[in-house]
Every structure is written in structure tokens, then in C-alpha cells.
Design an enzyme around this catalytic site. Structure first.
Site, short mmCIF file in Angstrom:
data_model
loop_
_atom_site.label_atom_id
_atom_site.label_comp_id
_atom_site.label_asym_id
_atom_site.label_seq_id
_atom_site.Cartn_x
_atom_site.Cartn_y
_atom_site.Cartn_z
N ILE A 315 0.91 -1.15 0.00
CA ILE A 315 0.00 0.00 0.00
C ILE A 315 0.95 1.20 0.00
O ILE A 315 1.53 1.54 1.02
CB ILE A 315 -0.91 0.03 1.25
CG1 ILE A 315 -1.83 -1.20 1.25
CG2 ILE A 315 -1.76 1.31 1.25
CD1 ILE A 315 -2.81 -1.25 2.42
N PRO A 316 1.17 1.77 -1.19
CA PRO A 316 2.33 2.66 -1.37
C PRO A 316 2.16 4.06 -0.77
O PRO A 316 2.11 5.05 -1.50
CB PRO A 316 2.51 2.71 -2.88
CG PRO A 316 1.14 2.46 -3.42
CD PRO A 316 0.40 1.60 -2.44
N CYS A 317 2.11 4.13 0.54
CA CYS A 317 1.97 5.44 1.18
C CYS A 317 3.22 6.29 0.92
O CYS A 317 3.19 7.50 1.07
CB CYS A 317 1.70 5.29 2.68
SG CYS A 317 2.93 4.34 3.56
N HIS A 318 4.31 5.64 0.50
CA HIS A 318 5.53 6.41 0.20
C HIS A 318 5.36 7.26 -1.07
O HIS A 318 6.18 8.12 -1.34
CB HIS A 318 6.74 5.48 0.06
CG HIS A 318 6.62 4.47 -1.05
ND1 HIS A 318 5.95 3.28 -0.90
CD2 HIS A 318 7.07 4.47 -2.33
CE1 HIS A 318 6.00 2.59 -2.04
NE2 HIS A 318 6.67 3.30 -2.92
#
Ligand SMILES: [Zn+2]
Length: 358
Positions: A315-318
Site C-alpha cells: 500500500i504505497p503510502c511512500h
């Protein structure tokens, strides 16, 4: 949750042995497995070998042992001599279980010991000993040693004895629960440091860089959400994750195929789903994200939910940055966010992890 000062500030503080930071943060030294208070007079470790913790408890549960010189387990100031004696005794042989009789033979009243630990460290003395034993064991598992070897090496008669002890500390014992009813957690080495991953037999539920929070908190959160025990182990989901992460870090995988389960509030779940739509190598701002969700005024709430994401990378919160193009925050450390983004943009390459986990 306690928050830490920015790493640059903490680095400055420990380099200067600045005692005003004592109690604000603790530093673990990867190469020695020891943790210190900032004012410690021992030789200064290289910044790359330092891990920061908000409390001694976190450091302990991450597998670090208290420094004999600055004695970070004791409240600021000199600890009572009898406490030092007790801590020394545990450090000399963490495998050994100290009974009340043993404690008495050191001239210490067990009740007083328990009271002292609870008051000063928020844990019982027995829990402290257990954390020292398990912390060491976790450290070994993290280095890739076999669970059986680790269990035996720590004075547990069997694998199952180890699991029981682990469960006592980290959650209720598996009991009669089927294996599908528990979450297996394991370490995964990556070029950006170890990650801790948790998965049921079907879904990945946790992937975090380990400096972010202490294990115990992570496990408690999982238990609360999934109402099942969290125990060290492996399963097919974790095996698949290792494989896909290896490819991801080599730049050969852009889309993960592992099913995820991420219960949260309805709003949080919406944010986390929206995050998954951000393409590989692209970034969006918190503002864009809020707008896409039809809640343009909820930027802050979006940012907050973004920070609570439990499944890093997948879950690419970056990929969410500030509107002005600055990176914003990242629970796993800003340098990692930068590294992940550079890698996805093809500006940085990673080969195999240095110590591939088994
Ligand atoms: Zn020290």
C-alpha cells in the site's frame, strides 16, 4: 504513541552526549546489540548503525540489551544498588529463570523488585526478564537462525515451549486454534533494512520497517483487529511476499499479487484503497488524494490515515508527498521514502539483499 525528535537532532544529541535528551530517546547500536541513553560516554557508533527508540521497552523488545555503562533501564539518575545487582544478574544469563527464591538470595525482596520495575519501566520484573530472553531470540530469528536452534539456545526445551513463552509475551497461546486462525510474523531482510511481516494463511496484514514501532505494539494492533494470536512462523503468503519483494527491490516487479487485509475505519480503508491506485514510480500530494476521494477538505485526515498504513510498500503510502514537492513524512524514516521513490523512478538499483532471509 511517543514521537521522536528528527533523526538529525538525535544524532547531534548523542554525538555530543547531551544529557538533556536522556529519557527523550534511546539509541540501539546494531553492531553490538546494545542500547544506550544519549548521554552515554561510550565510544560513539556510526550513525548508520544506530536505531532510535522512544522507550527502553521498545529497545528491549527489538532485541537490544541495556548498556552496562549508561544503564538506560534506570530512570535518569543513579539507580538503587539493589536494582543494578538484579539487572546484572539477568544480563549475565538471560536464559536462566530467576525465581523468587533466587531474587531473595540476592538480598532483594521480590515484591519490591516487581513494584520498582512496574513504576519505573511500566513492566513487571518477570516481564523484563522475559523480554530480555525473547528479545535475544527475536534478534537471532531476524539474523536468519532456525527457530528450533533459537528455542533450544534460549533454554526452552522445545519449539513449542518457545512458542508458549512468546505467546505469553505477545499474545494468547495458540491453544486449539487452527493454524489458519493465527497470524504468522517473520522478519524479511531488504536493502533498506529489516521489515517485519505478518500474514494469515490467506492475506498479508502487516509489513513495516521495524524501526517504526515496537513489535509489541504492532502485534497488539494485529490481535485487536484480527482477534487471533500472533506467533512467529512462516506460511505460503510470507514466502510469496519474500519472493515478490526481492523482485521489487531489483526493479523487476511493479505490481504485487499478494492479497491484503487491512481493517480500519471506513475512512481509513478508503484512503488505503485510494493509495493502491497510485501507479508505480508516480507521486501524488495529500491534497490530490483528498480531492480524488471527494473530500477536498479532509487533507489532514487523509495524511493521518496515510501515516497509519500497516502494509508498507504494497500500500504505497511512500508515493504521497507534499504539494510543494517536498517529501513530507514517512513512518519508516524519510530516507527510506526517498530511496523507494528513487528506485521506482529507476534512479537507484538494488541487487539481492545482503543477507537473504531463509
Ligand atoms: Zn551506554
Amino acid at each position: 504513541m511517543l514521537t521522536l525528535p528528527p533523526p538529525s537532532e538525535m544524532e547531534r544529541a548523542y554525538r555530543q552526549s547531551n544529557s538533556s535528551y536522556d529519557g527523550v530517546f534511546y539509541l540501539g547500536v546494531r553492531t553490538t546489540g546494545i542500547f544506550c541513553r544519549p548521554s552515554c560516554g561510550a565510544r560513539k557508533p556510526m550513525p548508520k548503525n544506530v536505531v532510535y527508540f522512544a522507550t527502553p521497552r521498545e529497545a528491549l523488545f527489538a532485541g537490544y540489551r541495556p548498556c552496562r555503562r549508561c544503564r538506560p533501564m534506570t530512570a535518569v539518575g543513579q539507580p538503587p544498588a539493589w536494582v543494578e545487582k538484579l539487572i546484572d544478574e539477568v544480563d549475565r544469563n538471560p536464559q536462566r529463570r530467576l525465581t523468587d527464591t533466587d531474587i531473595r538470595s540476592l538480598g532483594v525482596d521480590p515484591t519490591r523488585a516487581r513494584r520498582f520495575f512496574r513504576k519505573n519501566h511500566g513492566i513487571t520484573f518477570q516481564a523484563y526478564c522475559r523480554s530480555r530472553r525473547l528479545g535475544r531470540a527475536l534478534e537471532q530469528i531476524r539474523r536468519g537462525e532456525r527457530l528450533d536452534d533459537v528455542a533450544l539456545g534460549h533454554g526452552y526445551d522445545s519449539h513449542s515451549g518457545f512458542r508458549d513463552a512468546f505467546s505469553r509475551t505477545f499474545g494468547k497461546p495458540p491453544g486449539k486454534a487452527r493454524s489458519t486462525d493465527c497470524i504468522s510474523v517473520a522478519w524479511i531482510e531488504s536493502p533498506l533494512g529489516p521489515l517485519i511481516a505478518g500474514a494469515s494463511d490467506k492475506n498479508l496484514v502487516l509489513l513495516e520497517f521495524t524501526e517504526r514501532r515496537m513489535l509489541e505494539t504492532q502485534f497488539a494492533t494485529l490481535r485487536r483487529h484480527f482477534k487471533c494470536p500472533v506467533i512467529p512462523g512462516e506460511n505460503s503468503v510470507l514466502a510469496r511476499l519474500r519472493h515478490e519483494l526481492t523482485l521489487y527491490f531489483k526493479g523487476e516487479l511493479r505490481k504485487f499479487t499478494i492479497p491484503l487485509d487491512f481493517p480500519g475505519s471506513p475512512f481509513q480503508e478508503r484512503v488505503w484503497k485510494e493509495l493502491q491506485k497510485i501507479p508505480y514510480g508516480k507521486t501524488v500530494s495529500y491534497e490530490d488524494l483528498a480531492r480524488k476521494m471527494g473530500t477536498p477538505h479532509a487533507q489532514r485526515a487523509v495524511g493521518h490515515s496515510n501515516g497509519l498504513n500497516r502494509v508498507a510498500i504494497l500500500i504505497p503510502c511512500h508515493r504521497v508527498i507534499n504539494k510543494n514537492g517536498l517529501l513530507g513524512g514517512y513512518g519508516g524514516g524519510l530516507w527510506r521514502k526517498q530511496a523507494l521513490l528513487e528506485m521506482e523512478r529507476g534512479k537507484r538499483k538494488y541487487g539481492q539483499p545482503e543477507h537473504p532471509a531463509r
